[in-house]
Structures are given as structure tokens and as C-alpha cells.
Design an enzyme around this catalytic site. Structure first.
Site, PDB file in Angstrom:
ATOM      1  N   GLU A  66       0.818  -1.220   0.000  1.00  0.00           N
ATOM      2  CA  GLU A  66       0.000   0.000   0.000  1.00  0.00           C
ATOM      3  C   GLU A  66       0.852   1.272   0.000  1.00  0.00           C
ATOM      4  O   GLU A  66       0.501   2.253  -0.642  1.00  0.00           O
ATOM      5  CB  GLU A  66      -0.914  -0.018   1.240  1.00  0.00           C
ATOM      6  CG  GLU A  66      -2.082   0.933   1.135  1.00  0.00           C
ATOM      7  CD  GLU A  66      -3.085   0.693   2.256  1.00  0.00           C
ATOM      8  OE1 GLU A  66      -3.701  -0.381   2.283  1.00  0.00           O
ATOM      9  OE2 GLU A  66      -3.217   1.582   3.107  1.00  0.00           O
ATOM     10  N   ASP A  67       1.951   1.259   0.712  1.00  0.00           N
ATOM     11  CA  ASP A  67       2.685   2.508   0.967  1.00  0.00           C
ATOM     12  C   ASP A  67       4.084   2.586   0.366  1.00  0.00           C
ATOM     13  O   ASP A  67       4.765   3.593   0.556  1.00  0.00           O
ATOM     14  CB  ASP A  67       2.814   2.733   2.484  1.00  0.00           C
ATOM     15  CG  ASP A  67       1.467   2.953   3.153  1.00  0.00           C
ATOM     16  OD1 ASP A  67       0.501   3.264   2.438  1.00  0.00           O
ATOM     17  OD2 ASP A  67       1.375   2.802   4.381  1.00  0.00           O
TER      18      ASP A  67
END
Ligand code: NDP
Ligand code: ZN
Length: 180
Positions: A66-67
Site C-alpha cells: 500500500e505505501d
């Protein structure tokens, strides 16, 4: 066997530390981001008494796709299909607008696997404790309140998974949310 477990856990910590090396949390002290996935894994082992190694691995890796630039293919190649599937389940689709991602987290919570529910519960507990400790810079009180209210809706879909972690979350909701 214990040797193998230790080795895969250290491999996950090392992988996550490298991937998150340039990131910081949103708290005023700008804590190194890696404190978060390690802390989520700790909630599972120490507070939730979770001993499923693949769930702990997924907790350590849960924000890498996600990051950071990490791909699911990379997670699968390094850590196998089961850990990859858990990480998939707890990863938002970055192509969607923020509000839609928030809505989908509520919708997906109840239909997640037991392992993904554990990671989600510990992730929410960690983030809500962070928010109670200090508001991120630039967050008005209404935004903090919105986050507590939204998190409660997600957690309502995760219940019946781990009593100790859910009880700790409920203590926070009692302080921060209207009863719903
Ligand atoms: P973000 O999603 O941008 O930030 C929350 C996330 O940041 C957490 O879920 C956590 O995710 C991570 N995080 C990093 N550091 C911390 C920390 N110290 N404490 C808690 N979490 C931390 O914010 P929002 O959830 O607010 O998402 C944006 C939404 O906010 C939009 O949908 C919009 O509607 C709303 N908004 C509201 C405003 C208002 O004033 N009311 C203003 C702007 C937006 P992880 O586990 O992945 O690290
Ligand atoms: Zn997280």
C-alpha cells in the site's frame, strides 16, 4: 522448526525496514514508519496471543504494498502464496479515491479471512492508540473524531476474532465514540 520461524520473521522485519526506510508516521515526532508494522505484530503476539506465523508475517508486511513500491509478486516470491494472500486482503486499492477506499474497508471487513481480520484488528488498535497519544500535524479535532467513528465501523465487521484485542478497541471506542 523454531530456527525456521525465527529466520522467516527476521526476513520479514528486514524486508519491511528496507521498504519503509524513508517513511515516517504522521505523529508530531515523525516516528520511523517501521515502528508501526513491528508494533502491529507485537499486538498480535503479546496482546492477542496469536501464534500463527503467517499472520505475524502478514502483519509485519501489511503496509509494504500500500505505501511503498513493493508488488504482490515480490511478496509472493519472497514469502509464499499464503502470506501474499493475507497482505492482499489488508491492502487498499491505491487507484481508488480516498473516500471509496474508506467505504470499501467497512464493506470488506466482514468478508475477510480470519487471518486478515486479525491483522486489521491489530492495525486499527495501533493507529487508534497513536491518535489518542497525539494528533497528526494539521488534523483538526473533527478529522480525528471522523477517524475514530470510521474505525469503529470497520472493527464492527471484524468481531468474533480475538477477544483481548476487541476489548482493547472497545475501551477506546467507549472514550472516543458515541455508542452505536
Ligand atoms: P489518512 O488515511 O490520510 O491517515 C490515516 C492513516 O495514516 C492511518 O490509517 C494510518 O494508516 C496512517 N498513520 C500514520 N501515522 C499515524 C498516526 N500517528 N496516527 C494514526 N494513523 C497514522 O487520513 P484519513 O483517514 O483522515 O483519510 C482521509 C479521509 O479524511 C478522507 O476520506 C476525507 O474524507 C477525510 N478528511 C477529513 C478532513 C477533515 O478535516 N474532517 C480533512 C481531510 C480529509 P497505516 O496503518 O496505513 O499507516
Ligand atoms: Zn497499518
Amino acid at each position: 522448526k523454531l530456527d525456521d520461524v525465527l529466520a522467516v520473521i527476521i526476513k520479514c522485519i528486514n524486508f519491511a525496514a528496507i521498504k519503509h526506510k524513508n517513511q515516517r508516521r504522521k505523529d508530531p515526532e515523525k516516528t520511523p514508519y517501521i515502528n508501526h508494522p513491528i508494533g502491529v505484530a507485537r499486538i498480535l503476539t503479546e496482546e492477542g496471543n496469536v501464534r500463527d506465523v503467517e499472520v505475524i508475517q502478514a502483519a509485519l508486511l501489511h503496509d509494504t504494498v500500500e505505501d511503498t513500491d513493493t508488488s504482490f509478486d515480490e511478496i509472493e516470491a519472497e514469502f509464499g502464496v499464503n502470506v501474499c494472500q493475507l497482505v492482499r486482503e489488508v491492502t487498499d486499492d491505491k487507484h481508488l479515491p480516498k473516500a471509496e477506499r474508506k467505504r470499501l474497508q467497512i464493506e470488506h471487513a466482514a468478508v475477510s479471512s480470519p487471518g486478515a481480520k486479525l491483522v486489521k484488528l491489530a492495525d486499527k488498535l495501533y493507529n487508534l492508540r497513536d491518535l489518542e497519544r497525539a494528533s497528526p500535524e494539521g488534523w483538526a479535532p473533527e478529522r480525528v473524531q471522523e477517524y475514530f467513528d470510521w474505525a469503529q465501523k470497520v472493527v464492527n465487521g471484524l468481531r468474533g476474532t480475538n477477544k483481548d484485542i476487541e476489548d482493547s478497541l472497545d475501551e477506546i471506542f467507549k472514550r472516543q465514540c458515541q455508542l452505536i
